[in-house]
Design an enzyme around this catalytic site. Structure first.
Site, PDB file in Angstrom:
ATOM      1  N   GLU A 210       0.887  -1.170   0.000  1.00 35.15           N
ATOM      2  CA  GLU A 210       0.000   0.000   0.000  1.00 35.15           C
ATOM      3  C   GLU A 210       0.919   1.213   0.000  1.00 35.15           C
ATOM      4  OE1 GLU A 210      -3.343   0.201  -0.027  1.00 35.15           O
ATOM      5  OE2 GLU A 210      -3.798  -1.929   0.094  1.00 35.15           O
ATOM      6  N   CYS A 244      -2.288   9.489   2.599  1.00 33.87           N
ATOM      7  CA  CYS A 244      -1.783   8.963   1.327  1.00 33.87           C
ATOM      8  C   CYS A 244      -2.701   9.286   0.157  1.00 33.87           C
ATOM      9  CB  CYS A 244      -1.577   7.463   1.422  1.00 33.87           C
ATOM     10  SG  CYS A 244      -3.063   6.594   1.921  1.00 33.87           S
TER      11      CYS A 244
HETATM   12  P1  NAD Z   1       8.126   4.741   5.095  1.00 34.48           P
HETATM   13  O1  NAD Z   1       8.112   3.947   3.852  1.00 34.48           O
HETATM   14  O2  NAD Z   1       9.283   5.614   5.370  1.00 34.48           O
HETATM   15  O3  NAD Z   1       7.998   3.790   6.387  1.00 34.48           O
HETATM   16  C1  NAD Z   1       6.963   2.836   6.525  1.00 34.48           C
HETATM   17  C2  NAD Z   1       7.434   1.713   7.424  1.00 34.48           C
HETATM   18  O4  NAD Z   1       8.546   1.066   6.827  1.00 34.48           O
HETATM   19  C3  NAD Z   1       7.885   2.148   8.819  1.00 34.48           C
HETATM   20  O5  NAD Z   1       7.407   1.213   9.765  1.00 34.48           O
HETATM   21  C4  NAD Z   1       9.402   2.125   8.731  1.00 34.48           C
HETATM   22  O6  NAD Z   1      10.015   1.789   9.951  1.00 34.48           O
HETATM   23  C5  NAD Z   1       9.669   1.027   7.714  1.00 34.48           C
HETATM   24  N1  NAD Z   1      10.865   1.273   6.917  1.00 34.48           N
HETATM   25  C6  NAD Z   1      11.377   2.493   6.564  1.00 34.48           C
HETATM   26  N2  NAD Z   1      12.497   2.336   5.824  1.00 34.48           N
HETATM   27  C7  NAD Z   1      12.684   0.997   5.705  1.00 34.48           C
HETATM   28  C8  NAD Z   1      13.671   0.199   5.041  1.00 34.48           C
HETATM   29  N3  NAD Z   1      14.677   0.752   4.385  1.00 34.48           N
HETATM   30  N4  NAD Z   1      13.553  -1.139   5.124  1.00 34.48           N
HETATM   31  C9  NAD Z   1      12.530  -1.726   5.791  1.00 34.48           C
HETATM   32  N5  NAD Z   1      11.586  -1.015   6.434  1.00 34.48           N
HETATM   33  C10 NAD Z   1      11.651   0.323   6.390  1.00 34.48           C
HETATM   34  O7  NAD Z   1       6.753   5.560   5.077  1.00 34.48           O
HETATM   35  P2  NAD Z   1       6.248   6.631   6.099  1.00 34.48           P
HETATM   36  O8  NAD Z   1       7.069   7.865   5.966  1.00 34.48           O
HETATM   37  O9  NAD Z   1       6.091   6.031   7.445  1.00 34.48           O
HETATM   38  O10 NAD Z   1       4.767   6.903   5.531  1.00 34.48           O
HETATM   39  C11 NAD Z   1       4.516   7.798   4.501  1.00 34.48           C
HETATM   40  C12 NAD Z   1       4.342   7.109   3.178  1.00 34.48           C
HETATM   41  O11 NAD Z   1       3.389   6.077   3.295  1.00 34.48           O
HETATM   42  C13 NAD Z   1       3.808   8.021   2.105  1.00 34.48           C
HETATM   43  O12 NAD Z   1       4.483   7.782   0.908  1.00 34.48           O
HETATM   44  C14 NAD Z   1       2.343   7.611   1.975  1.00 34.48           C
HETATM   45  O13 NAD Z   1       1.766   7.858   0.734  1.00 34.48           O
HETATM   46  C15 NAD Z   1       2.411   6.167   2.270  1.00 34.48           C
HETATM   47  N6  NAD Z   1       1.133   5.692   2.774  1.00 34.48           N
HETATM   48  C16 NAD Z   1       0.377   4.867   1.997  1.00 34.48           C
HETATM   49  C17 NAD Z   1      -0.860   4.436   2.456  1.00 34.48           C
HETATM   50  C18 NAD Z   1      -1.730   3.535   1.651  1.00 34.48           C
HETATM   51  O14 NAD Z   1      -2.672   2.996   2.219  1.00 34.48           O
HETATM   52  N7  NAD Z   1      -1.475   3.335   0.368  1.00 34.48           N
HETATM   53  C19 NAD Z   1      -1.295   4.840   3.711  1.00 34.48           C
HETATM   54  C20 NAD Z   1      -0.502   5.682   4.453  1.00 34.48           C
HETATM   55  C21 NAD Z   1       0.722   6.092   3.991  1.00 34.48           C
END
Ligand code: NAD
Length: 456
Positions: A210, A244
């Site tokens: 997602e 998002c």
């Molecule tokens: P992110 O991708 O930075 O982090 C998400 C999760 O992944 C966190 O738990 C983090 O600890 C983990 N993570 C981060 N880097 C990682 C890596 N290198 N390897 C493994 N795990 C890792 O996202 P965010 O900043 O927490 O959230 C914002 C993003 O999420 C935006 O792009 C938004 O559009 C998206 N989002 C999508 C939805 C959806 O339903 N499609 C919903 C909410 C947010």
């Protein structure tokens, strides 16, 4: 390096006991979760206030209430979803019956982001439990209070061999991904989504991703401008734009641009006050890094509304930027904040071409009274999901599976979609032993001719 192999081994052994497959067990688990959330409503609201300054109204409608509704819906329908379905059987298979058995994958991993830190961790958990899996949740490190409350809540109602919460950041997430899991459900950014898929590929683990992207919002010349303004302002500025599926940018028809932006400014003041930085209920930006990233966009184009920031409190006013082109910094990536850039257009073809030059969006919104224009956009543009004459609202219907397409995601969930995502659809043919149609065997006289009577 910390490994999670002992936790995963425990969950695998628990899964093998078949307890999680029992429908009564699943229903009881969902009910337990529902009761715990209701009992912790106040604590959760306080945590969301601490982490993001979410108001009680926002915390309830977009996190706690949303999840309670998903639980109610799932509990109501679970028996019917989980029952194996009889499907048609072709005449070539005479004597047999065909079924689809939904079966759980096993040990699932749910990785959640910070913007709706409770909802985006618990909604997939509901699907995982409903489908009969065990689950490990890795909530976001950027919302530590909510993640901690979630951990406590889960620990109080479930043993870790069934449902566990593992706290930590990137490294923890990567250590979990090194393990052999049965399903990975990830919500987060596009770049991290690629890392997740790469890790999953090593073990051929199925994934739901997602993700995000730039979701366009089109206001056509015949739109109901007053309603469009209100629904767009709400969708964009709720959670300070850290949603998002928030409208990322606007495409407004030249002819009504001025009138629309006038309406939009008035509506935004009605919703968030003359001085939103002083509004005690306006959500803050999650971190200084994101605050600085967003503040730098305020140099793009011309500030038509808002534009003020408060670094101490990490807040940014609901802002509209005009005179924007696709070359501006704000148009390069998902904004994820309360700043709305406006592009204008003469002809819808320009809009469709503009969107087509970029990755497929997670959401799209079109405001118009014209059915042909609605259908034209809906059929020509590929996007995860969206609304006609509204924003964000499709997300809260349990009848509309929610997910992206292309770089905005793979797979979908919510309602039955949530159960389906966490279930493998096992196809089964039950054959009769009362007779045996001989044509398939190579030693039948005139076998090929007889087969050709069926296969035309
Ligand atoms: P992110 O991708 O930075 O982090 C998400 C999760 O992944 C966190 O738990 C983090 O600890 C983990 N993570 C981060 N880097 C990682 C890596 N290198 N390897 C493994 N795990 C890792 O996202 P965010 O900043 O927490 O959230 C914002 C993003 O999420 C935006 O792009 C938004 O559009 C998206 N989002 C999508 C939805 C959806 O339903 N499609 C919903 C909410 C947010």
């Amino acid at each position: 390096m910390k490994t999670y192999s002992s936790l995963i081994t425990k969950q695998k052994s628990f899964f093998k006991t078949d307890k999680t497959k029992n429908i009564v067990f699943r229903l009881e688990a969902l009910q337990k979760l529902r009761n715990a959330i209701k009992n912790n409503e106040k604590t959760l609201m306080e945590a969301l206030r601490t982490d993001l300054n979410k108001s009680e109204f926002d915390a309830y409608t977009s996190e706690i209430g949303f999840v309670l509704e998903e639980l109610r819906f799932t509990i109501k329908h679970l028996r019917s979803w989980a029952t194996p379905k009889k499907v048609k059987t072709p005449v070539t298979h005479i004597g047999s019956n065909s079924y689809i058995y939904p079966e759980p994958y096993g040990v699932t991993l749910i990785i959640a982001p910070w913007n709706y830190p409770f909802q985006l961790a618990v909604a997939p958990l509901i699907g995982a439990i409903a489908a009969g899996n065990t689950a490990i949740i890795k909530p976001s490190e950027l919302t530590p209070k909510t993640s901690e409350i979630l951990g406590t809540l889960i620990r109080e109602i479930f043993p870790e061999e069934y449902i566990a919460v593992v706290q930590g950041g990137v490294e923890t997430s990567q250590n979990l991904l090194n393990e052999q899991l049965d399903y990975i459900f990830f919500t987060g950014s596009v770049p991290v989504g690629k890392i997740i898929m790469e890790a999953a590929a090593k073990h051929l683990t199925p994934v739901t991703l997602e993700l995000g992207g730039k979701s366009p919002c089109i206001v056509h010349e015949d739109a109901n401008l007053k309603l469009a303004a209100k629904r767009i302002a709400w969708g964009k500025y709720t959670n300070a734009g850290q949603t998002c599926i928030a409208p990322d940018y606007l495409y407004v028809h030249k002819r009504i641009k001025q009138e629309f932006l006038q309406q939009f400014t008035e509506t935004t003041i009605e919703l968030y006050g003359q001085e939103p930085l002083k509004n005690p209920d306006f959500t803050r930006i999650v971190s200084e890094t994101h605050f600085n990233r967003l503040s730098s966009f305020l140099n793009d184009g011309k500030v038509l509304m808002g534009g003020k920031t408060d670094k101490e409190r990490l807040t940014i006013e609901p802002t509209v930027l005009t005179d924007i082109t696709w070359e501006d910094a704000i148009m390069q990536d998902e904004i994820f904040g309360p700043i709305l850039p406006v592009l204008e257009y003469d002809n819808l073809t320009e809009v469709i071409e503009g969107i087509h030059r970029h990755p497929k969006p997670l959401a799209l919104y079109i405001f118009t009274e014209n059915n042909c224009i609605q259908e034209d956009v809906l059929t020509k543009v590929s996007f995860g999901g969206g609304c006609v004459n509204d924003t964000v609202y499709h997300f809260v219907s349990p009848y509309l599976p929610f997910g992206g397409v292309g770089t905005s995601g793979i797979g979908a969930y919510h309602g039955k979609g949530n159960f389906d995502t966490f279930s493998h659809q096992k196809s089964v043919l039950k054959q009769t032993t009362k007779f045996d149609i001989p044509f398939r065997y190579p030693n039948v006289k005139n076998g090929l001719e007889k087969i050709k009577m069926f296969i035309k």
